[in-house]
Structures are given as C-alpha cells and as structure tokens.
Scaffold this active site. Sequence first.
Site, PDB file in Angstrom:
ATOM      1  N   ASN A 148       0.826  -1.204   0.000  1.00  0.00           N
ATOM      2  CA  ASN A 148       0.000   0.000   0.000  1.00  0.00           C
ATOM      3  C   ASN A 148       0.864   1.259   0.000  1.00  0.00           C
ATOM      4  O   ASN A 148       0.588   2.219  -0.704  1.00  0.00           O
ATOM      5  CB  ASN A 148      -0.942   0.028   1.205  1.00  0.00           C
ATOM      6  CG  ASN A 148      -2.215  -0.724   0.962  1.00  0.00           C
ATOM      7  OD1 ASN A 148      -2.514  -1.097  -0.163  1.00  0.00           O
ATOM      8  ND2 ASN A 148      -2.970  -0.966   2.008  1.00  0.00           N
TER       9      ASN A 148
ATOM     10  N   CYS B 103      -8.972   5.304   6.295  1.00  0.00           N
ATOM     11  CA  CYS B 103      -8.597   3.937   5.922  1.00  0.00           C
ATOM     12  C   CYS B 103      -7.460   4.014   4.904  1.00  0.00           C
ATOM     13  O   CYS B 103      -7.010   5.098   4.550  1.00  0.00           O
ATOM     14  CB  CYS B 103      -9.797   3.163   5.381  1.00  0.00           C
ATOM     15  SG  CYS B 103     -10.374   3.676   3.764  1.00  0.00           S
ATOM     16  N   SER B 104      -7.024   2.887   4.433  1.00  0.00           N
ATOM     17  CA  SER B 104      -5.850   2.879   3.559  1.00  0.00           C
ATOM     18  C   SER B 104      -6.080   3.641   2.251  1.00  0.00           C
ATOM     19  O   SER B 104      -5.163   4.240   1.718  1.00  0.00           O
ATOM     20  CB  SER B 104      -5.400   1.443   3.266  1.00  0.00           C
ATOM     21  OG  SER B 104      -6.440   0.723   2.651  1.00  0.00           O
ATOM     22  N   ASP B 105      -7.296   3.626   1.734  1.00  0.00           N
ATOM     23  CA  ASP B 105      -7.595   4.372   0.507  1.00  0.00           C
ATOM     24  C   ASP B 105      -8.348   5.668   0.796  1.00  0.00           C
ATOM     25  O   ASP B 105      -8.285   6.606   0.031  1.00  0.00           O
ATOM     26  CB  ASP B 105      -8.432   3.533  -0.459  1.00  0.00           C
ATOM     27  CG  ASP B 105      -7.620   2.435  -1.125  1.00  0.00           C
ATOM     28  OD1 ASP B 105      -6.441   2.684  -1.426  1.00  0.00           O
ATOM     29  OD2 ASP B 105      -8.162   1.354  -1.346  1.00  0.00           O
TER      30      ASP B 105
ATOM     31  N   TRP C 166     -11.674   6.053   0.894  1.00  0.00           N
ATOM     32  CA  TRP C 166     -12.917   6.250   0.156  1.00  0.00           C
ATOM     33  C   TRP C 166     -14.003   5.227   0.476  1.00  0.00           C
ATOM     34  O   TRP C 166     -15.132   5.398   0.036  1.00  0.00           O
ATOM     35  CB  TRP C 166     -12.662   6.274  -1.339  1.00  0.00           C
ATOM     36  CG  TRP C 166     -12.077   5.004  -1.892  1.00  0.00           C
ATOM     37  CD1 TRP C 166     -10.761   4.657  -1.922  1.00  0.00           C
ATOM     38  CD2 TRP C 166     -12.778   3.921  -2.492  1.00  0.00           C
ATOM     39  NE1 TRP C 166     -10.604   3.431  -2.487  1.00  0.00           N
ATOM     40  CE2 TRP C 166     -11.831   2.951  -2.853  1.00  0.00           C
ATOM     41  CE3 TRP C 166     -14.117   3.661  -2.751  1.00  0.00           C
ATOM     42  CZ2 TRP C 166     -12.177   1.754  -3.459  1.00  0.00           C
ATOM     43  CZ3 TRP C 166     -14.460   2.466  -3.358  1.00  0.00           C
ATOM     44  CH2 TRP C 166     -13.492   1.537  -3.710  1.00  0.00           C
TER      45      TRP C 166
END
Length: 92
Positions: free
Chosen positions: A3, A77-79, A81
């Site tokens: 990531n 969060c990691s993204d 969205w």
Amino acid sequence: MANRAQGKGYENVEHYQKCSFEFHGIENIHVMRKSLESLEQKGWLSSDWLKHIYAVLDVSNTVKKVVQEGRACFVHCSDGWDRTSQVCAGLF
C-alpha cells in the site's frame, strides 16, 4: 508495504502529537461487496453482512463517543474512500 509503495497505507502517527492509532478491523469495499452479493443470493444466514454492518456501526459509535468527550478524531482507511465514508456516515 505494498500500500505504501502505491501511495496508500495509513497515517504516520509520528506526525501527530497526543495521538492514538487504532485498527478496528472493518473489511475493505471488495469484501463488503462480496458479502452483499452473498446476502442477495443466499440470504441473511449465509452471508457475513450483519457482521460487517455491526463492525462499521461499532466504530461509528466509538468515534461519536470520542467527539462527545470533546476530543478530536481522525478517521482514515488505507484508501480513504470506503471505510472512512462508511464510519463517518454512521455518525448521523
């Protein structure tokens, strides 16, 4: 690490003073979508849909308590969205 290589991942808490960092185990959008499809095809008892809904609402409740206590809360969060918007939407 994958990531981070893609510009994703999570915030570096070294950049935030007096910050606690917590993972809450909400699955990503792909797992959620698969669970919703399972719910639609097989029904409540054969899917993990309620488990996922509970996880999102549980974290939303935790965030709500933190804010009500007058503390700041950063949801990410990691993204940024899917889980982020789900948790924040659960506040209302």
